[in-house]
Write a protein that holds these residues in place. Structure first.
Motif, PDB file in Angstrom:
ATOM      1  N   THR A  22       0.843  -1.192   0.000  1.00  0.00           N
ATOM      2  CA  THR A  22       0.000   0.000   0.000  1.00  0.00           C
ATOM      3  C   THR A  22       0.879   1.243   0.000  1.00  0.00           C
ATOM      4  O   THR A  22       2.070   1.185   0.335  1.00  0.00           O
ATOM      5  CB  THR A  22      -0.928   0.032   1.228  1.00  0.00           C
ATOM      6  N   GLU A  23       0.302   2.357  -0.360  1.00  0.00           N
ATOM      7  CA  GLU A  23       1.055   3.619  -0.438  1.00  0.00           C
ATOM      8  C   GLU A  23       1.739   3.953   0.883  1.00  0.00           C
ATOM      9  O   GLU A  23       2.892   4.376   0.899  1.00  0.00           O
ATOM     10  CB  GLU A  23       0.104   4.756  -0.853  1.00  0.00           C
ATOM     11  N   ARG A  81      -0.831  -5.448  -1.822  1.00  0.00           N
ATOM     12  CA  ARG A  81      -1.883  -4.588  -1.258  1.00  0.00           C
ATOM     13  C   ARG A  81      -3.281  -5.166  -1.440  1.00  0.00           C
ATOM     14  O   ARG A  81      -4.134  -5.004  -0.583  1.00  0.00           O
ATOM     15  CB  ARG A  81      -1.798  -3.191  -1.857  1.00  0.00           C
TER      16      ARG A  81
END
Length: 147
Positions: A22-23, A81
């Motif tokens: 994920t970011e 993710r």
């Protein structure tokens, strides 16, 4: 679920390279593409694809085996993710440990995590890893598990 590990090779490297965290996790690990390149160029590690029913769901790296210490690094562990929060991390850690034991003569498995990545530390603690009080050259906290 039918989970398994497969070494990254000519046939699967592209699907493994496409995996992403994920970011908000990108500061905790290099990209999988970078890890694959490092593994290929340095040839001191083995890249592992983590699969569920032929679907790549994660990546890990093992290597930097030290014969005199009978230790190895379990490194760069991630779940894509799209598959996080489904219990894969807890299922794959024992499989990765089994892979290490079957392929290396080890007594100690070492890993590291970026300070502040509390979920990673808690995950590793659940699987028997403990802090060593040391940091690696990048400032990451080192944990280990004696077999």
């Amino acid at each position: 679920m039918s989970i398994y590990i497969e070494e990254v090779n000519k046939g699967n490297w592209r699907e493994i390279a496409a995996l992403e965290v994920t970011e908000n996790q990108k500061d905790f690990m290099e990209s999988v593409s970078f890890c694959l390149a490092e593994s290929f160029i340095e040839q001191l590690t083995t890249s592992l694809g983590l699969y569920d029913d032929n679907q790549p769901v994660g990546y890990a790296m093992t290597g930097f085996y030290f014969d005199e210490k009978r230790s190895i690094w379990f490194d760069r562990f991630m779940i894509d993710r799209r598959f996080q929060g489904q219990g894969y991390a807890n299922q794959f850690i024992p499989l990765i440990e089994k892979y290490i034991i079957e392929n290396y003569d080890v007594q100690i498995i070492r890993l590291s995590f970026v300070p502040g990545n509390n979920p990673a530390e808690q995950l590793y603690k659940r699987h028997g890893f403990v802090r060593t009080g040391q940091h690696d050259s990048e400032g990451e906290i080192i944990m280990e598990k004696h077999l």
